[in-house]
Design an enzyme around this catalytic site. Structure first.
Site, mmCIF file in Angstrom:
data_model
loop_
_atom_site.group_PDB
_atom_site.id
_atom_site.type_symbol
_atom_site.label_atom_id
_atom_site.label_comp_id
_atom_site.label_asym_id
_atom_site.label_seq_id
_atom_site.Cartn_x
_atom_site.Cartn_y
_atom_site.Cartn_z
ATOM 1 N N LYS A 55 0.842 -1.211 0.000
ATOM 2 C CA LYS A 55 0.000 0.000 0.000
ATOM 3 C C LYS A 55 0.874 1.257 0.000
ATOM 4 O O LYS A 55 0.614 2.212 -0.745
ATOM 5 C CB LYS A 55 -0.933 -0.010 1.224
ATOM 6 C CG LYS A 55 -2.060 -1.012 1.097
ATOM 7 C CD LYS A 55 -2.742 -1.327 2.424
ATOM 8 C CE LYS A 55 -3.777 -2.433 2.234
ATOM 9 N NZ LYS A 55 -4.317 -2.980 3.490
ATOM 10 N N GLN A 99 -4.566 -1.808 9.660
ATOM 11 C CA GLN A 99 -4.505 -3.142 9.065
ATOM 12 C C GLN A 99 -5.113 -4.185 9.999
ATOM 13 O O GLN A 99 -4.784 -4.248 11.177
ATOM 14 C CB GLN A 99 -3.042 -3.498 8.740
ATOM 15 C CG GLN A 99 -2.872 -4.774 7.951
ATOM 16 C CD GLN A 99 -3.470 -4.716 6.551
ATOM 17 O OE1 GLN A 99 -3.459 -3.676 5.894
ATOM 18 N NE2 GLN A 99 -4.028 -5.818 6.089
ATOM 19 N N ASP A 122 -11.390 2.487 4.340
ATOM 20 C CA ASP A 122 -11.691 1.058 4.370
ATOM 21 C C ASP A 122 -13.195 0.803 4.343
ATOM 22 O O ASP A 122 -13.636 -0.309 4.045
ATOM 23 C CB ASP A 122 -11.144 0.456 5.679
ATOM 24 C CG ASP A 122 -9.954 -0.451 5.456
ATOM 25 O OD1 ASP A 122 -9.808 -0.978 4.342
ATOM 26 O OD2 ASP A 122 -9.182 -0.636 6.411
HETATM 27 N N1 GUN Z 1 -6.902 -7.092 6.128
HETATM 28 C C1 GUN Z 1 -7.248 -7.805 5.027
HETATM 29 N N2 GUN Z 1 -7.920 -7.018 4.162
HETATM 30 C C2 GUN Z 1 -7.987 -5.793 4.714
HETATM 31 C C3 GUN Z 1 -8.563 -4.565 4.295
HETATM 32 O O1 GUN Z 1 -9.165 -4.428 3.220
HETATM 33 N N3 GUN Z 1 -8.415 -3.526 5.147
HETATM 34 C C4 GUN Z 1 -7.784 -3.639 6.341
HETATM 35 N N4 GUN Z 1 -7.709 -2.568 7.126
HETATM 36 N N5 GUN Z 1 -7.246 -4.763 6.764
HETATM 37 C C5 GUN Z 1 -7.357 -5.832 5.951
#
Ligand code: GUN
Length: 296
Positions: A55, A99, A122
């Site tokens: 990211k 995350q 998110d």
């Molecule tokens: N862990 C796995 N997929 C995601 C996501 O789309 N966002 C976040 N914050 N954590 C994740």
């Protein structure tokens, strides 16, 4: 059956990222700043570390302002909430992502509720979940479901009137994707069934699907006999399986037995190179949307 269309998520994601970069440059010039994304990682989960790295890298490639906050395992809830408060108040930050999963005993729900909903790229904050349920387009939709919808659209798969079976009921994928595809409008209007580990006669359900989205989190969960000829299959799974021939000691596979299922399909996504790159592309699109919506 003729050979299936292998949907190239990487190419579609690259196109979206190129559009984001151009639009970001347009919007950034008069504002004197670029979109900003803060990604918070707590602990040492190797898969989470890899996602966060990618990211951050994508942000930089787009010229976004990237803030990577890495906190040690054992971080206190109060310290994490203090960091969120600081990022909420930071005018250079348009998006905040914590995350998931957080290490125990951190309370993930409380952390998500502490994020300013206008920075919740998110789409996990209750206000954004409600906006999705109400089809209020001002909110943020979770990135993976948004990526699945966009893949289907770009691959020319018409979901209007089609029976879409979503395997998995998580907020991150299954539940949100169901809400998205059952809405009225382009890329939606589907007849959606959400099935899960407690569903009775799962095979009869999947065999009646025009489109199957597998978001189960277990390798080889969907097999050839579960799918009817001509179905479209979207594989959301990212599972690490041991592989001594790979230099990392593992390789990534989806939730679908690709070799068995693909020959029966009209179209299918590979893993890697399907949904995964789309999730990051939609995160950048959501961050840009937040930037665009923010008062200059
Ligand atoms: N862990 C796995 N997929 C995601 C996501 O789309 N966002 C976040 N914050 N954590 C994740």
């Amino acid at each position: 059956m003729s050979s299936p269309l292998i949907i190239d998520g990487r190419a579609i994601a690259d196109k979206i990222l190129g559009d984001c970069k151009a639009r970001s440059a347009q919007l950034s010039a008069p504002r004197g700043r670029s979109p900003g994304l803060a990604v918070v990682l707590v602990g040492e989960n190797p898969a989470s570390r890899a996602y966060v790295r990618s990211k951050d890298k994508t942000c930089r490639e787009l010229g976004f302002h990237s803030v990577k906050e890495e906190l040690p395992e054992g971080t206190l809830q109060a310290d994490l909430l203090a960091l969120i408060a600081r990022l909420n108040a930071d005018a250079r930050v348009d998006g905040i992502l914590v995350q998931s999963p957080l290490p125990a005993p951190l309370d993930e729900g409380a952390v998500v509720r502490a994020i300013d909903p206008t920075k919740d790229v998110d789409g996990f904050h209750p206000l954004n979940v409600a906006k999705l349920a109400l089809s209020d387009l001002s909110g943020f939709v979770p990135c993976t479901p948004l990526g699945c919808q966009r893949l289907l659209l770009e691959a020319g798969v018409e979901v209007a009137g089609a029976h879409v079976v979503v395997l998995g009921r998580s907020l991150i994928v299954g539940k949100s994707l169901a809400l998205l595809l059952m809405q009225k409008g382009p890329g939606a209007d589907a007849t959606v069934t959400v099935a899960h580990s407690r569903s009775r006669d799962l095979r009869a359900i999947t065999r009646s699907a025009d489109v199957i989205v597998a978001a189960i989190g277990r390798a080889n969960s969907l097999r050839a006999d579960d799918v009817r000829d001509g179905a479209v299959v979207i594989d959301v799974g990212i599972n690490r399986v041991d592989d001594p021939t790979d230099k990392r000691g593992y390789r990534l596979v989806g939730d679908v037995d690709f070799a068995g299922v693909a020959p029966k399909c009209r179209a299918i996504t590979p893993v890697p190179g399907g949904v995964g790159p789309m999730t990051i592309a939609m995160l950048m699109a959501n961050t840009l949307k937040s930037f665009a919506q923010r008062a200059v």
